[in-house]
Design a protein around this motif. Structure first.
Motif, mmCIF file in Angstrom:
data_model
loop_
_atom_site.group_PDB
_atom_site.id
_atom_site.type_symbol
_atom_site.label_atom_id
_atom_site.label_comp_id
_atom_site.label_asym_id
_atom_site.label_seq_id
_atom_site.Cartn_x
_atom_site.Cartn_y
_atom_site.Cartn_z
ATOM 1 N N VAL A 151 0.835 -1.199 0.000
ATOM 2 C CA VAL A 151 0.000 0.000 0.000
ATOM 3 C C VAL A 151 0.876 1.257 0.000
ATOM 4 O O VAL A 151 0.575 2.236 -0.686
ATOM 5 N N ILE A 152 1.971 1.228 0.766
ATOM 6 C CA ILE A 152 2.912 2.354 0.756
ATOM 7 C C ILE A 152 3.454 2.560 -0.653
ATOM 8 O O ILE A 152 3.519 3.686 -1.163
ATOM 9 N N ASP A 153 3.832 1.463 -1.299
ATOM 10 C CA ASP A 153 4.352 1.522 -2.671
ATOM 11 C C ASP A 153 3.318 2.139 -3.613
ATOM 12 O O ASP A 153 3.650 2.982 -4.455
ATOM 13 N N GLU A 154 2.059 1.740 -3.463
ATOM 14 C CA GLU A 154 0.992 2.272 -4.316
ATOM 15 C C GLU A 154 0.867 3.784 -4.155
ATOM 16 O O GLU A 154 0.713 4.510 -5.151
ATOM 17 N N GLU A 155 0.915 4.263 -2.928
ATOM 18 C CA GLU A 155 0.763 5.697 -2.679
ATOM 19 C C GLU A 155 1.948 6.488 -3.229
ATOM 20 O O GLU A 155 1.771 7.552 -3.836
ATOM 21 N N ILE A 156 3.165 5.978 -3.011
ATOM 22 C CA ILE A 156 4.334 6.664 -3.562
ATOM 23 C C ILE A 156 4.252 6.671 -5.087
ATOM 24 O O ILE A 156 4.489 7.699 -5.734
ATOM 25 N N ARG A 157 3.895 5.537 -5.669
ATOM 26 C CA ARG A 157 3.812 5.427 -7.127
ATOM 27 C C ARG A 157 2.806 6.422 -7.705
ATOM 28 O O ARG A 157 3.072 7.096 -8.703
ATOM 29 N N THR A 158 1.649 6.536 -7.068
ATOM 30 C CA THR A 158 0.633 7.476 -7.544
ATOM 31 C C THR A 158 1.168 8.895 -7.547
ATOM 32 O O THR A 158 1.008 9.645 -8.529
ATOM 33 N N ASN A 159 1.815 9.295 -6.457
ATOM 34 C CA ASN A 159 2.375 10.638 -6.365
ATOM 35 C C ASN A 159 3.473 10.872 -7.393
ATOM 36 O O ASN A 159 3.525 11.927 -8.037
ATOM 37 N N VAL A 160 4.345 9.893 -7.544
ATOM 38 C CA VAL A 160 5.463 10.017 -8.490
ATOM 39 C C VAL A 160 4.943 10.129 -9.922
ATOM 40 O O VAL A 160 5.386 10.988 -10.705
ATOM 41 N N GLU A 161 4.001 9.271 -10.283
ATOM 42 C CA GLU A 161 3.473 9.289 -11.652
ATOM 43 C C GLU A 161 2.645 10.540 -11.914
ATOM 44 O O GLU A 161 2.600 11.036 -13.059
ATOM 45 N N ASN A 162 2.008 11.086 -10.890
ATOM 46 C CA ASN A 162 1.276 12.348 -11.057
ATOM 47 C C ASN A 162 2.219 13.515 -11.340
ATOM 48 O O ASN A 162 1.804 14.535 -11.899
ATOM 49 N N HIS A 163 3.484 13.354 -10.962
ATOM 50 C CA HIS A 163 4.503 14.361 -11.283
ATOM 51 C C HIS A 163 5.162 14.079 -12.640
ATOM 52 O O HIS A 163 6.094 14.792 -13.032
ATOM 53 N N GLY A 164 4.717 13.031 -13.327
ATOM 54 C CA GLY A 164 5.313 12.676 -14.612
ATOM 55 C C GLY A 164 6.612 11.909 -14.484
ATOM 56 O O GLY A 164 7.368 11.794 -15.457
ATOM 57 N N ASP A 165 6.861 11.357 -13.296
ATOM 58 C CA ASP A 165 8.105 10.625 -13.054
ATOM 59 C C ASP A 165 7.841 9.124 -12.951
ATOM 60 O O ASP A 165 6.710 8.666 -13.086
ATOM 61 N N VAL A 166 8.909 8.348 -12.714
ATOM 62 C CA VAL A 166 8.826 6.885 -12.704
ATOM 63 C C VAL A 166 9.323 6.358 -11.360
ATOM 64 O O VAL A 166 10.358 6.807 -10.853
ATOM 65 N N LEU A 167 8.584 5.395 -10.792
ATOM 66 C CA LEU A 167 9.023 4.710 -9.583
ATOM 67 C C LEU A 167 9.468 3.299 -9.936
ATOM 68 O O LEU A 167 8.723 2.533 -10.531
ATOM 69 N N LEU A 168 10.704 2.964 -9.570
ATOM 70 C CA LEU A 168 11.232 1.611 -9.757
ATOM 71 C C LEU A 168 11.188 0.903 -8.409
ATOM 72 O O LEU A 168 11.787 1.380 -7.448
ATOM 73 N N SER A 169 10.475 -0.208 -8.324
ATOM 74 C CA SER A 169 10.351 -0.938 -7.056
ATOM 75 C C SER A 169 11.098 -2.264 -7.109
ATOM 76 O O SER A 169 11.085 -2.942 -8.131
ATOM 77 N N ARG A 170 11.724 -2.615 -6.003
ATOM 78 C CA ARG A 170 12.451 -3.862 -5.903
ATOM 79 C C ARG A 170 12.060 -4.577 -4.616
ATOM 80 O O ARG A 170 11.832 -3.942 -3.590
ATOM 81 N N ASP A 171 12.020 -5.919 -4.650
ATOM 82 C CA ASP A 171 11.684 -6.730 -3.491
ATOM 83 C C ASP A 171 12.918 -7.497 -3.035
ATOM 84 O O ASP A 171 13.406 -8.376 -3.751
ATOM 85 N N PRO A 172 13.464 -7.194 -1.845
ATOM 86 C CA PRO A 172 14.671 -7.882 -1.387
ATOM 87 C C PRO A 172 14.409 -9.264 -0.784
ATOM 88 O O PRO A 172 15.360 -9.962 -0.449
ATOM 89 N N ALA A 173 13.137 -9.630 -0.626
ATOM 90 C CA ALA A 173 12.785 -10.963 -0.096
ATOM 91 C C ALA A 173 13.493 -11.271 1.222
ATOM 92 O O ALA A 173 14.044 -12.362 1.416
ATOM 93 N N LEU A 174 13.517 -10.280 2.116
ATOM 94 C CA LEU A 174 14.087 -10.421 3.461
ATOM 95 C C LEU A 174 15.597 -10.673 3.471
ATOM 96 O O LEU A 174 16.141 -11.124 4.472
ATOM 97 N N SER A 175 16.273 -10.362 2.374
ATOM 98 C CA SER A 175 17.724 -10.556 2.304
ATOM 99 C C SER A 175 18.430 -9.201 2.296
ATOM 100 O O SER A 175 18.235 -8.405 1.373
#
Length: 266
Positions: A1-25
């Protein structure tokens, strides 16, 4: 949900959010941070896997002059971070403990922990220190579960085998609480237990409303995500940012929940 909110804000600015999952490592997360730096990112939002061992990742970001904003939990090397947005995690544990002290004559308590996450450490510390010294309230065992349902279940089963007298579980988060409930249900003991968690996910709110879970200290991931994005754009605009933003928690119980409030996060 945090990722979704950041992504919405970033894309509303015309920018790109790159997300990565470290899988607890922590090793994987460190490599992902370095890869994002090579991609040329302007800001890194970091939800640290292990708050004590993020030094190499943070040092790489500093050397590349890429600011880091930590979300949901802090890191030990906080000088490397421009801002942290999190819930008041200690207060979340305190709220659960105060409810237990107020509603139970005594308790034999099991703790489910995740010692690599600073937020989880604070949840348990707030609970532990609040019940300390109260006659009849005893922590009889504790176990690590990485905050994961599938690890909380066997951890709970092991503790119950050693301490069948237990009647209360404080879990560092809601997924762990769900794992504990699964273990208790398999043993036919769910109805005998008080179960506390932290998060306030819709599923656990439903369980609280139906009387199967005791309480959860709610967080607002939507608000955390919104504030994190706002901090990032202030930073990019050369404006000052707050080093630490702590949001209040709300304890959800059967007494203050309505069916409508169980449908989504705050």
């Amino acid at each position: 949900v945090i990722d979704e909110e950041i992504r919405t804000n970033v894309e509303n600015h015309g920018d790109v959010l790159l997300s990565r999952d470290p899988a607890l490592s922590v090793e994987k997360q460190t490599e992902e941070v370095k890869e994002l730096i090579k991609e040329g990112v302007s800001v890194i939002f970091l939800n640290p896997v292990d708050f004590e061992h993020m030094g190499p990742a943070l040092d790489a970001a500093r050397q590349a002059h890429v600011p880091v904003i930590t979300i949901d939990t802090n890191v030990q090397d906080s000088d490397y971070v421009v801002s942290t947005i999190e819930t008041d995690n200690y207060a979340a544990g305190v709220a659960c403990a105060k409810h237990l002290l107020r509603t139970a004559p005594g308790a034999k308590i099991l703790l489910l922990k995740h010692s690599a996450a600073h937020s989880a450490v604070d949840h348990i510390a707030g609970f532990r220190q609040t019940v300390a010294g109260h006659e009849g309230f005893t922590i009889v065992d504790e176990a690590e579960c990485d905050g994961q349902l599938e690890r909380a279940m066997p951890a709970t089963q092991t503790m119950l085998a050693q301490h069948p007298e237990a009647d209360t579980i404080m879990a560092l988060n809601d997924p762990s609480a769900l794992g504990a409930m699964t273990a208790l249900e398999s043993l036919g003991r769910l109805q005998d237990f008080r179960i506390y968690g932290v998060d306030g996910v819709p599923e656990t709110k439903e369980l609280i409303l139906t009387g199967r879970m005791t309480a959860t200290a709610g967080q607002s991931p939507r608000h955390i995500g919104q504030l994190a994005a706002q901090q990032a754009y202030r930073l990019l605009d050369g404006e000052p940012v707050e080093q630490l933003i702590q949001l209040p928690t709300h304890l959800w119980t059967r007494d203050n929940l309505s069916p409508e409030q169980t449908k989504e996060w705050d």
